[in-house]
Write an enzyme that holds these catalytic residues in place. Structure first.
Site, short mmCIF file in Angstrom:
data_model
loop_
_atom_site.label_atom_id
_atom_site.label_comp_id
_atom_site.label_asym_id
_atom_site.label_seq_id
_atom_site.Cartn_x
_atom_site.Cartn_y
_atom_site.Cartn_z
CG ASP A 189 -6.78 2.05 14.66
OD1 ASP A 189 -5.52 1.58 14.37
OD2 ASP A 189 -7.76 2.51 13.71
CG HIS A 229 -4.45 1.50 10.94
ND1 HIS A 229 -5.58 1.44 11.39
CD2 HIS A 229 -4.55 1.15 9.51
CE1 HIS A 229 -6.56 0.96 10.75
NE2 HIS A 229 -6.27 0.56 9.49
CB SER A 425 -8.51 0.85 7.67
OG SER A 425 -8.44 -0.21 8.31
#
Length: 610
Positions: A189, A229, A425
């Site tokens: 990620d 994220h 996600s």
């Protein structure tokens, strides 16, 4: 998936020009307050790790002495074990070797020559060559800066059952297992904040690295988040069960960060993904989470020479990782797109100027559509398909909570913070966490067996009255084989439901006022349980103004929410209260106190489950 799923929000469309790869979208931040960017992730290690480690699948080559404008990256594909026979030709054709993955026959090459790819395709032993981007390789590739190490904020938030965890029965699965410390989950990620109070206890620095630009960087801190994220994803998978903040699906397993997003752009190019999968295979990751798509192409088409090489290089790396015992879980994307009926792509290339092109089903989203990868669609609170989630009969394998509308997935953010994001996600790490629980109770399971167990134990969900959903109740384009079920996946059974009471009547909550909503409980023998469930639905902007209490029939007060969350909107959460000292029957009240001006709201509904 990524190109960050908060930028390729909940699917494939993005919310910002720089966060094109992530598959999630930030909905709101919660206390302590802090900013969260739409697509990347950010991690800071708690422990120093060794540097200079080599892996069986990777060898490093010296990078060019200096960066030059016009430098592009290429995958040069040979037979596995055959890279040494062609590396000499890279220089003669105007390029340089940046990294080599001989075990899968992949060379990452750089060149400023516009004829490099066509020239290399004439070299004996070269099977494919493809440019991996339509923009220049950043100068940072040759001397990468370490991501920032964020200062940490403490939290007064205490753990409570969140809608996403109760929806997949993770809270019940923990009675069977919270996960084994021998199970390693890789977060591929934007990076992970390993010093976060909810991640630090489970972070594995020794197996973390950066793969940005396509070559492993093992310096301490290279794996840290360059966005938010990845930290959010990591918390959903394995935030510690430590009384603080939130709990991950598998709070007993170990998390490793492999940063594959590049700083600034937060894009996930093919060479980065190749490096990430090779690292996963060589470092014993049982599961990896991939909430992104490989930039710059939303779909890679095999009739394009560049994209064909990208498909082959990433496919080989995924196959290598799976062969080493690693199951890849990936987000389906956030464009509300039918992956089983592809017609056009108007978002690629996302590193330069996108164009609209006609495509077919031969064009694939990678890594999520690669063989062996578990493709995850997103559900909202309540289980329906999330509005943004990609779908497709025969493509989607399983569904999980990703958030929708005002109900995002609440998890960790860099710097000790917490916040809501929505996207496929966010759905993918729920499945990765369940896969880690399966691996914990079945340590001999292969990736294929874990994948099968996910599907067999999923709860069937039929198509709604939506003509786009094709298939059967047991397998269809919206939910695949169904909604992931953590309890069934680890061999547990659902306890019989308790008696349920609800008050759906709205009660206005004015500024600087205390209001109450009653529920009369009857027909319950003895005392309330030690696990009394209190479902709260309060619509109010800036929930940091609110104190919310459960008041028992004898007047005892149990605080559920006490002025946390800052500017986050709405409280939609199920709390667990030890009310075993209280007689069950009688009038229970939900008390809401607004301690400030300007933000008013209402108690929309609340409920008790005994």
């Amino acid at each position: 998936m990524f190109s960050l799923i908060p930028s390729r929000t909940a699917g494939r469309s993005r919310t910002s020009a720089t966060a094109v790869a992530a598959l999630g979208t930030i909905v709101a931040l919660a206390a302590p307050a802090g900013l969260a960017h739409a697509a990347t992730s950010d991690t800071a290690p708690v422990a120093a790790r060794s540097t200079g480690a080599s892996t069986a699948g990777t060898t490093k080559a010296a990078a060019p002495a200096a960066w030059a404008a016009g430098t592009r990256a290429y995958l040069v594909i040979t037979a596995p074990g055959g890279t040494s026979a062609v590396t000499g030709s890279v220089a003669t054709k105007g390029g340089s070797v940046f990294a080599t993955y001989d075990a899968i026959g992949v060379i990452v090459a750089h060149s400023t020559s516009t004829t490099f790819a066509s020239s290399m395709r004439t070299v004996t032993g070269v099977q494919q060559v493809g440019a991996t981007r339509t923009s220049d390789v950043p100068a940072d590739a040759y001397s990468p800066a370490l991501p920032a190490n964020p200062s940490q904020s403490s939290t007064t938030l205490t753990e409570s059952n969140r809608w996403d965890m109760t929806q997949i029965k993770a809270d019940q699965a923990w009675a069977v297992t919270t996960g084994s410390t021998s199970v390693k989950v890789g977060v591929l990620d934007t990076g992970v904040d390993d010093q976060h109070q909810d991640i630090a206890p489970n972070f594995n620095a020794a197996d973390s690295a950066s793969c940005a630009y396509g070559k492993a960087d093992t310096r301490a801190g290279a794996w840290r988040d360059v966005d938010t994220h990845g930290t959010h994803v990591a918390g959903t998978i394995a935030a510690a069960k430590n009384g603080k903040g939130v709990i991950g699906v598998a709070p007993g397993v170990k998390i490793s960060s492999v940063r594959i997003a590049e700083p600034g752009s937060t894009l996930f190019f093919a060479e980065n993904t190749v490096c990430g999968f090779m690292w996963a295979g060589d470092h014993g990751f049982k599961v990896t989470n991939n909430s992104y798509y490989t930039d710059p192409w939303q779909f890679n088409c095999p009739d394009n020479l560049d994209q064909a090489a990208i498909i082959e290089g990433v496919r080989r790396a995924q196959e290598y990782a799976e062969g080493k015992g690693s199951l890849q879980v990936a987000a389906a994307g956030n464009s509300n797109y039918d992956l089983a009926n592809k017609t056009t792509d108007s978002e690629s290339p996302n590193d330069s100027t996108p164009v609209t092109r006609t495509i077919t089903n031969a064009c694939i989203d990678i890594p999520t559509e690669l063989p062996g990868v578990v493709t995850v669609a997103a559900q909202g609170n309540g289980g329906a398909k999330a509005s943004y989630s990609n779908f497709g009969n025969g493509v989607i394998d399983i569904a999980a909570p990703g958030g929708d509308g005002s109900s995002g997935v609440y998890s960790t953010l860099p710097g000790g913070k917490y916040g809501n994001l929505s996207g496929t996600s966010m759905a993918s790490p729920h499945v990765a966490g369940v896969a880690a629980l399966i691996a914990s109770v079945n340590p001999s399971f292969t990736p294929a067996q874990i994948r099968d167990q996910l599907g067999v134990q999923a709860t069937d969900r039929a198509c709604p009255s939506d003509t786009r959903c094709k298939g059967t109740t047991t397998k269809n384009g919206f939910f695949g084989e169904g909604a992931v079920d953590a309890l069934k996946a680890v061999g547990g059974s659902t306890p019989p439901p308790g008696k349920y009471f609800e008050n759906p009547t709205d009660v206005t909550v004015p500024d600087n006022t205390t209001v109450e909503s009653p529920i009369t409980v009857s027909g319950v023998t003895g005392n309330a349980p030690a696990t009394l469930k209190v479902g709260v639905d309060v619509k109010h902007t800036y929930i940091g103004d609110l104190k919310v209490d459960l008041v028992a029939p004898d007047g005892s007060v149990y605080t559920l929410h006490n002025r946390t969350g800052s500017g986050t909107d709405n409280i939609l959460q199920t709390y667990t209260v030890n009310a075993s000292s209280e007689v069950a029957n009688g009038v229970w009240k939900l008390r809401v106190n607004d301690n400030a001006t300007q933000d008013a709201g209402k108690i929309d509904a609340w409920n008790l489950t005994f």
